[in-house]
Design a protein around this motif. Structure first.
Motif, PDB file in Angstrom:
ATOM      1  N   VAL A  22       0.848  -1.239   0.019  1.00 47.78           N
ATOM      2  CA  VAL A  22       0.026   0.015  -0.097  1.00 47.78           C
ATOM      3  C   VAL A  22       1.049   1.316   0.026  1.00 47.78           C
ATOM      4  O   VAL A  22       1.844   1.207   0.858  1.00 47.78           O
ATOM      5  N   PRO A  23       0.718   2.209  -0.774  1.00 50.80           N
ATOM      6  CA  PRO A  23       1.438   3.487  -0.807  1.00 50.80           C
ATOM      7  C   PRO A  23       1.446   3.885   0.638  1.00 50.80           C
ATOM      8  O   PRO A  23       0.383   4.111   1.340  1.00 50.80           O
ATOM      9  N   LYS A  24       2.724   4.432   1.027  1.00 55.82           N
ATOM     10  CA  LYS A  24       2.954   4.909   2.478  1.00 55.82           C
ATOM     11  C   LYS A  24       2.131   6.145   2.660  1.00 55.82           C
ATOM     12  O   LYS A  24       1.550   6.346   3.876  1.00 55.82           O
ATOM     13  N   GLU A  25       1.700   6.827   1.744  1.00 54.53           N
ATOM     14  CA  GLU A  25       0.792   8.109   1.897  1.00 54.53           C
ATOM     15  C   GLU A  25      -0.498   7.521   2.359  1.00 54.53           C
ATOM     16  O   GLU A  25      -1.232   8.198   3.260  1.00 54.53           O
ATOM     17  N   ILE A  26      -1.032   6.579   2.036  1.00 55.75           N
ATOM     18  CA  ILE A  26      -2.483   6.137   2.416  1.00 55.75           C
ATOM     19  C   ILE A  26      -2.475   5.628   3.927  1.00 55.75           C
ATOM     20  O   ILE A  26      -3.171   5.987   4.671  1.00 55.75           O
ATOM     21  N   ASP A  27      -1.088   4.882   4.202  1.00 58.26           N
ATOM     22  CA  ASP A  27      -1.113   4.530   5.706  1.00 58.26           C
ATOM     23  C   ASP A  27      -1.135   5.641   6.482  1.00 58.26           C
ATOM     24  O   ASP A  27      -1.570   5.654   7.599  1.00 58.26           O
ATOM     25  N   ASN A  28      -0.169   6.839   6.188  1.00 59.89           N
ATOM     26  CA  ASN A  28      -0.180   7.957   7.123  1.00 59.89           C
ATOM     27  C   ASN A  28      -1.433   8.880   7.234  1.00 59.89           C
ATOM     28  O   ASN A  28      -1.448   9.348   8.168  1.00 59.89           O
ATOM     29  N   GLU A  29      -2.160   8.803   5.746  1.00 56.93           N
ATOM     30  CA  GLU A  29      -3.450   9.475   5.946  1.00 56.93           C
ATOM     31  C   GLU A  29      -4.210   8.766   6.931  1.00 56.93           C
ATOM     32  O   GLU A  29      -4.940   9.464   7.490  1.00 56.93           O
TER      33      GLU A  29
END
Length: 418
Positions: free
Chosen positions: A380-387
């Motif tokens: 999963v793209p890291k930005e999704i996890d961070n969001e």
């Protein structure tokens, strides 16, 4: 045409779905965003997941994004018939799930969900993806990609990819921090013990609890069992994880040594025959056997059946007692299936809020990015996890620091020395 147990249960299902939604603020925010942006407009989604109130709120979110959804159960014992009825009657999803259906019914439901001709797939254990690749290859051409929710499923997908069998990109949603760290550690840790206590009404304080596997699920279980006053023994095959358990103060032993000591055994490995016949033969009278790994193969139930001279079904809800020839009695919970879903209600909605937020945002990303992805297992793209983490913190009214310009520059420069 859906296949559910009783459509008249829809009203009760709606009440429970709405109750879960109250503690799923991240997914609710994403649902509102999806309703405005429609990132899944016109796409067909086939899902094989636990049919629970939390999953229902994920389905509602995908629908808000424009998708039509067909849902089959990933575990017959976890299916909530009122939730299935509400999804069909009130929310317009197709659902193929009945509580307690047999193996034939389980796979029939997966085939029915696939008959919708999905563009995207959501899986929980890889059975739907496996069925696509073995029995419904005629549908592979329309599938753009999918998501996998569990450790067991990700392991199977990696094997498919290594053998060159995987025909479309799959995203390992299980491997995000906001899923495996919180879902597995805090969700499984709490809900598994909840299921054991509901099924047996046993006092855990003072008991010896043997936990097979010290991944995130095993860590969460060990922490919570110790907090309830139990002595915890961990069994492992991974030396690093075994060392981690030992340095956290847990006893670490092979299962053969732990078998005569345990009062309660819990498997969370993703592998088969973790508790085998020779382990069962060494257990004390009254030992309780429970599984929170994905499939009902971690405890060798067939060996237990062959060893038993009597079986008392349903001595308590989701508890069967096996009497051995020497008079010892072993208690198997939930037929060796997921005890936290069969004997309890699965993870708290507040935990699934993050897991299903990951699923929803990853589906939206896949809808636009699938053409750039190879048929492989992707992160999963890291930005999704961070969001997802950012939204969760905001829902808890927690603020965190941000980097200054100088700090950003320092972290991205190699020229600044000490």
């Amino acid at each position: 045409m859906s296949d559910i147990a009783d459509v008249s249960l829809a009203y009760e299902g709606v009440k429970r779905i709405e109750w879960a939604d109250r503690t799923m603020p991240v997914l609710r925010q994403i649902r509102e965003r999806f309703a405005a942006e429609r990132p899944l407009d016109g796409l067909r989604v086939a899902a094989c997941m636990h049919v629970t109130t939390e999953t229902a709120n994920l389905i509602r979110t995908l629908q808000a994004g424009g998708a039509s959804v067909a849902l089959a159960a990933s575990n017959p014992l976890s299916t909530q018939d009122d939730t299935a009825a509400a999804l069909v009657q009130e929310y317009g999803a197709e659902v193929f799930a009945r509580s307690g259906t047999d193996r034939e019914g389980y796979y029939r439901h997966i085939h029915q969900a696939l008959e919708t001709g999905p563009d995207l797939v959501l899986d929980d254990g890889c059975d739907l993806v496996n069925t696509l690749h073995i029995e419904r290859t005629d549908l592979l051409g329309t599938v753009k990609g999918g998501c996998e929710e569990t450790t067991t499923g990700v392991i199977r997908l990696h094997q498919m990819a290594r053998e060159g069998a995987l025909r479309f990109p799959m995203v390992a949603v299980n491997d995000t921090d906001t899923k495996h760290m919180f879902d597995n550690r805090y969700g499984t840790g709490q809900s598994t013990l909840d299921g054991i206590v509901r099924a047996t009404n046993t006092l855990l304080a003072g008991k010896t609890i043997v936990i097979a596997g010290f991944g995130y699920c095993g860590r969460g279980l060990a922490e919570r069992a110790r907090g309830l006053g139990a002595r915890v023994v961990v069994t492992e095959i991974d030396p690093v994880k075994a060392l981690d358990a030992a340095l956290q103060g847990f006893a670490v032993q092979p299962m053969a040594e732990a078998a005569p000591q345990g009062d309660v055994f819990i498997t969370v490995t993703g592998n088969r025959d973790v508790i085998a016949g020779h382990h069962l033969a060494a257990m004390k009278n009254g030992a309780i056997l429970a599984n929170s790994g994905h499939f009902d193969i971690e405890i060798d139930v067939r060996a237990l059946q062959e060893m038993a001279v009597e079986v008392h079904r349903g001595v308590r809800p989701q508890a069967d007692e096996y009497v051995l020839d020497d008079g010892r009695r072993l208690v198997l919970l939930a037929e060796g299936r997921l005890v936290n879903l069969a004997a309890a209600e699965g993870h708290p909605a507040a935990v699934m809020d993050m897991s299903f937020a990951d699923q929803a945002l990853t589906c939206a990303w896949l809808a636009s990015a699938h053409e750039t992805l190879a048929p492989a297992v992707h992160e999963v793209p890291k930005e999704i996890d961070n969001e997802v983490a950012r939204l969760k913190l905001a829902s808890m009214s927690i603020n965190i620091d941000t980097l200054t310009a100088d700090q950003e520059d320092y972290l991205h420069s190699w020229r600044i020395g000490s």
